[in-house]
Design a protein around this motif. Structure first.
Motif, PDB file in Angstrom:
ATOM      1  N   CYS A 289      37.679  44.545 -13.596  1.00 49.77           N
ATOM      2  CA  CYS A 289      39.013  43.986 -13.354  1.00 49.77           C
ATOM      3  C   CYS A 289      40.089  45.064 -13.510  1.00 49.77           C
ATOM      4  CB  CYS A 289      39.242  42.829 -14.314  1.00 49.77           C
ATOM      5  SG  CYS A 289      40.875  42.092 -14.229  1.00 49.77           S
TER       6      CYS A 289
ATOM      7  N   THR B  20      41.459  39.113  -9.626  1.00 44.15           N
ATOM      8  CA  THR B  20      41.195  40.352  -8.872  1.00 44.15           C
ATOM      9  C   THR B  20      40.170  40.100  -7.765  1.00 44.15           C
ATOM     10  OG1 THR B  20      39.529  41.053 -10.488  1.00 44.15           O
ATOM     11  CG2 THR B  20      41.765  41.871 -10.800  1.00 44.15           C
TER      12      THR B  20
ATOM     13  N   TYR C 242      50.793  49.242 -12.612  1.00 43.76           N
ATOM     14  CA  TYR C 242      49.837  48.578 -13.512  1.00 43.76           C
ATOM     15  C   TYR C 242      50.367  48.608 -14.953  1.00 43.76           C
ATOM     16  CZ  TYR C 242      45.738  47.638 -16.356  1.00 43.76           C
ATOM     17  OH  TYR C 242      44.886  47.106 -17.288  1.00 43.76           O
TER      18      TYR C 242
ATOM     19  N   ALA D 150      44.618  48.958  -6.977  1.00 49.21           N
ATOM     20  CA  ALA D 150      45.479  48.223  -6.054  1.00 49.21           C
ATOM     21  C   ALA D 150      46.956  48.449  -6.337  1.00 49.21           C
ATOM     22  CB  ALA D 150      45.146  46.734  -6.117  1.00 49.21           C
TER      23      ALA D 150
ATOM     24  N   THR E  43      46.216  41.042  -7.888  1.00 45.43           N
ATOM     25  CA  THR E  43      46.015  42.034  -8.940  1.00 45.43           C
ATOM     26  C   THR E  43      47.179  42.123  -9.922  1.00 45.43           C
ATOM     27  OG1 THR E  43      46.783  43.675  -7.333  1.00 45.43           O
ATOM     28  CG2 THR E  43      44.397  43.460  -7.649  1.00 45.43           C
ATOM     29  N   ARG E  44      48.423  41.874  -9.476  1.00 46.40           N
ATOM     30  CA  ARG E  44      49.520  42.010 -10.440  1.00 46.40           C
ATOM     31  C   ARG E  44      49.470  40.949 -11.535  1.00 46.40           C
ATOM     32  NH1 ARG E  44      54.409  41.667 -12.560  1.00 46.40           N
ATOM     33  NH2 ARG E  44      55.452  43.678 -12.912  1.00 46.40           N
TER      34      ARG E  44
ATOM     35  N   ASN F 261      39.929  47.607 -10.600  1.00 53.74           N
ATOM     36  CA  ASN F 261      40.436  47.062  -9.343  1.00 53.74           C
ATOM     37  C   ASN F 261      41.959  46.932  -9.371  1.00 53.74           C
ATOM     38  OD1 ASN F 261      37.845  46.849  -8.375  1.00 53.74           O
ATOM     39  ND2 ASN F 261      37.596  44.684  -8.932  1.00 53.74           N
ATOM     40  N   ALA F 262      42.506  46.482 -10.537  1.00 53.52           N
ATOM     41  CA  ALA F 262      43.956  46.321 -10.638  1.00 53.52           C
ATOM     42  C   ALA F 262      44.666  47.668 -10.581  1.00 53.52           C
ATOM     43  CB  ALA F 262      44.311  45.586 -11.925  1.00 53.52           C
TER      44      ALA F 262
END
Length: 841
Positions: free
Chosen positions: A791, A751, A804, A798, A756-757, A794-795
């Motif tokens: 983390c 991240t 997610y 995004a 992010t994925r 942020n994921a």
């Protein structure tokens, strides 16, 4: 009380042939004695059903059954033995239709029940019969070899223009007349004094035929000689045999027949699924059990409520078709839950009362089936069967040889190493033990039903206590040797070694020790548990083990055991700390410190077996443990003080990793205190110490800690290099919890890089890894948990909540190992090329 009348016997015609006349004479003898079969069973070692079958006229009973029958009725055994021998010869060589008219002789019986599974075996058998002239179906008793063979014959019979022939050998007792039995099955008449093999060769010359020999295991020498003679004379003949061990002749193709496939472990729980799960093929064992249960009890159905019970029954009975069929008939009386409860006594419960009445006596009870296998074993094989039945997790061949050939409790050796190897090999040949290859080593496994029989025979022989002592001593010794190797170049080998023996270790630690076992054995073994339970993701279970150890020995059993007890206390405090039981861990450390103080006081007056080096080493180890507990609680200053106190010792334990662990804890404390200038040098110093020792495990965590440090100092590329190096070392020892911790940190670093994925996929994978291990996420480090929360935030920001969630579920599905490789491959396609495969267990 008057006896309940039994079922009326079918009438016999003594003029119909020698077999019916013999059965009629047996009945006449019983009636003259005025006895029922129940009366006769009370004075013989055979059941009433076996005795009644002897006089049924369907087949010739064995000599032993006849002699028991006659003896119970007061007849003359010698006269009847001669009669039996005369009838046996007459039956085996009795004239049957000529070979020209004998196509399909004995092989086309109509199946009365459904045939379940075995698609792979049928395909393999059909292919083998095209390439090999002798194919032997080999498997444990009750696994369904005969049924499979007859279905295989139907599958391939069109290939054999001159017919298929079946010779049933179950009731033969003389290996010298196998060829005569084959002649009888093929319709070939043998003249007096003529060689049966030669006569068969003449009669079947140029014929393209298939011969099925069923139940060869007790006549191996006779079968081998007859088959070899026929195959050398008849180039177009194919032979299909069933046996519990190979015939071991020529180009024999051995096709193992294993139990039916089992429901998956999740099908043992109410939320699992098998027959009723959409999209999932049902296990063959469940299908067979359901089919036979419906036939026995028409109202029975597998439902959401009973499915998990039926799945457990199938697993408890190892997928053995005969056991499943007998058990299914018990549902006339019992519910699935009651059936499951009674399987602890399977050999008594799955007896003749639930058997098929027309089955051979050896297939009318589970006990009779294994009694027959036991009788076919040599004395050394029987002893090996009984000894190895205690190995709940299987055994390496090397261990099996030591267990079966090592000195007994009285110091005597009853079996030499060579004899032990031959005995174990005999069990493999007889399909009582299966072998698998793990890491170029042979590992042996027994079905639970085979183990249960071995344990029953062990108890009947009065040898259970001696065998248990030998089993416990061996595996406790392995754990002690592993403990002594921790922190050395041998560490990785011993971690892999104990991983494979986890079930056996569980058995010896959780079972009450036999009377008279010295406490030192378990205390010394405990030293091997702490790192094994951490790396194998069994921290919760390991903490439970050590609670049991300290419940049995709440203090050193004697002055001489103080050092061993204190080391065990350290192991307990370590596992309890990682398990999250900080109060219990602290209490154990205090008990250990009191034990050392008591030993010091005793030394001042009477002298003590606890030397200064041991006392100094253990004092430092307990300080190190206090430092770790303080570190996990976020008390950096206290952690530093305890670690420095430990490092003032002159002596350190390699097995307890005190010195490098204390230095690394100083480095972690520096990270918590924001002291970036000192954190990396301390961690690098600990890493150098571990590398010098050859300590693989500690290197994994120090590389991971350095990755955390570099991530926090905004050097994610350097963090990735340390994480990749850590993963290589973790793969060497199959360090499962290390991979979970590494996955958390890698997700956080990704991240930071904007990936992010894959970070979300990793978070899903590690979620699944932490839960069953029995320890808090990230070992309870609040500092690292904060990285995780950042983390996740942020994921989510995004990707959006929906994407997610999809990525997170993908990670849970593929697991930590694949998620880590995918993430590193995304960063650098060549980065996983050099990763070793997980170490074999």
């Amino acid at each position: 009380m008057a006896r309940r009348p039994g079922r009326r016997e079918r009438p016999l015609d003594p003029a119909a042939g020698p077999l019916e006349r013999f059965a009629w004479e047996l009945r006449t003898l019983r009636e003259a004695a005025g006895l029922t079969y129940a009366d006769m069973a009370e004075v013989s070692h055979f059941s009433s059903s076996t005795l009644s079958q002897a006089a049924a006229g369907h087949r010739l009973p064995t000599r032993d059954v006849v002699l028991a029958y006659v003896g119970a009725c007061g007849g003359d055994p010698h006269t009847w033995e001669d009669r039996w021998e005369h009838v046996r010869r007459a039956v085996q060589v009795a004239a049957t239709p000529g070979a020209d008219d004998a196509v399909g002789h004995g092989c086309n019986d109509t199946e009365t029940t459904s045939f379940v599974g075995r698609e792979a075996e049928l395909a393999a058998g059909a292919e083998a019969l095209g390439a090999y002239r002798l194919v032997t179906l080999v498997g444990v008793g009750g696994v369904g070899k005969t049924r499979l063979a007859r279905r295989l014959v139907r599958t391939v019979e069109q290939r054999f223009a001159d017919g298929v022939f079946c010779a049933e050998l179950a009731d033969l007792t003389d290996p010298d007349i196998v060829a005569e039995a084959i002649a009888s099955a093929t319709g070939v008449q043998i003249a007096s004094g003529q060689d049966p093999v030669a006569a068969l060769a003449v009669a079947l010359h140029r014929r393209k035929a298939l011969l099925l020999l069923d139940n060869c295991e007790h006549l191996l020498s006779g079968c081998a000689l007859a088959v070899h003679g026929l195959l050398t004379r008849l180039p177009q003949l194919r032979v299909l045999a069933t046996s519990r061990q190979p015939l071991d002749i020529g180009a024999e193709y051995v096709l193992p027949v294993k139990p039916l496939d089992l429901p998956s472990p999740t099908d043992g729980h109410p939320n699992g699924g098998d027959l009723t799960s959409p999209g999932r093929a049902p296990s063959a064992s469940m299908v067979l059990f359901a089919d036979r249960a419906r036939a026995a009890s028409p109202g029975f159905r597998i439902t959401e409520e009973n499915r998990h019970l039926v799945a457990r029954v199938c697993r408890r009975l190892d997928g053995l078709p005969l056991a499943l069929e007998i058990a299914a008939r018990r549902l006339r009386t019992l519910t699935p839950a009651e059936l499951l409860e009674r399987l602890d006594h399977r050999f008594r419960f799955l007896g003749p009362g639930a058997a098929e009445r027309t089955a051979h006596p050896r297939h009318q009870a589970l006990r009779a089936l294994f009694d027959w296998s036991f009788e076919l074993c040599t004395e050394a094989e029987r002893e090996a069967w009984q000894q190895l039945s205690l190995c709940s997790g299987g055994a390496l061949l090397h261990d099996a040889e030591r267990l079966c050939g090592s000195p007994g409790p009285d110091g005597t050796v009853t079996t030499t190493p060579d004899d032990a190897f031959e005995a174990v090999t005999g069990l493999v040949d007889k399909s009582l033990v299966t072998r698998v290859t793990t890491g170029a080593r042979t590992r042996l496994h027994m079905l639970e039903t085979v183990r249960a029989y071995g344990q029953e025979r062990l108890a009947e022989a009065g040898r259970t206590c001696h065998a248990q002592r030998r089993h416990r001593a061996h595996y406790l010794g392995l754990a002690a040797r592993a403990g002594a190797a921790l922190g050395t170049p041998e560490e990785a080998h011993w971690l892999r070694r104990l991983r494979a023996e986890h079930v056996n270790l569980r058995q010896v630690v959780t079972a009450p020790p036999p009377f008279g076992e010295p406490p030192e054995a378990l205390l010394h073994a405990s030293l091997g548990f702490w790192l094994h339970c951490l790396t194998s993701a069994n921290v919760g279970e390991g903490a439970g083990w050590m609670r049991k150890v300290l419940e049995r020995h709440p203090r050193p059993p004697s002055a001489a055991t103080t050092v061993a007890w204190c080391r065990a206390a350290w192991v307990a405090s370590f596992l309890l700390t990682l398990h999250g039981d900080h109060h219990g861990a602290r209490e154990v450390v205090e008990r250990g410190e009191r034990a050392l103080a008591t030993a010091r006081s005793a030394a001042d007056s009477t002298g003590s077996p606890v030397g200064e080096a041991d006392r100094s080493e253990l004092t430092a180890a307990f300080f190190q443990m206090r430092s770790l507990m303080a570190l996990l609680a976020g008390e950096a200053e206290a952690s530093v003080n305890y670690a420095r106190a430990a490092l003032r010792s002159e002596y350190f334990s390699t097995s307890l990793l005190t010195e490098p662990q204390c230095v690394s804890q100083l480095g972690f404390a520096a990270i918590l205190q924001g002291d970036r200038r000192h954190a990396a040098p301390l961690l690098e110093q600990a890493l150098a110490m571990s590398e010098a020792r050859g300590d693989t495990w500690h290197r994994c965590y120090l590389l991971w800690a350095l990755a955390v440090h570099h991530g926090e100092t905004e050097r994610p590329d350097l963090a990735l290099e340390f994480l990749r190096s850590a993963l290589r070392h973790m793969r060497e020892i199959d360090e499962r919890m290390g991979e979970a911790a590494l996955g958390e940190t890698l997700a956080w670093v990704l991240t930071l890089l904007g990936d992010t994925r894959p970070a979300a996929v990793l978070l899903g994978a590690v979620d699944k890894a932490w839960h069953p291990a029995g320890l808090p996420r990230l070992f309870g480090f609040a500092h690292l948990t904060a990285h995780r929360e950042h983390c996740i935030d942020n994921a989510r920001a995004a990707l959006g909540a929906a994407e997610y969630t999809r990525a997170h579920e993908e990670g849970r599905h593929i697991g930590i190992r694949q998620a880590l490789e995918q993430a590193f491959r995304l960063i650098d396609p060549t980065s996983v090329a050099g990763l070793p495969s997980p170490a074999p267990s």
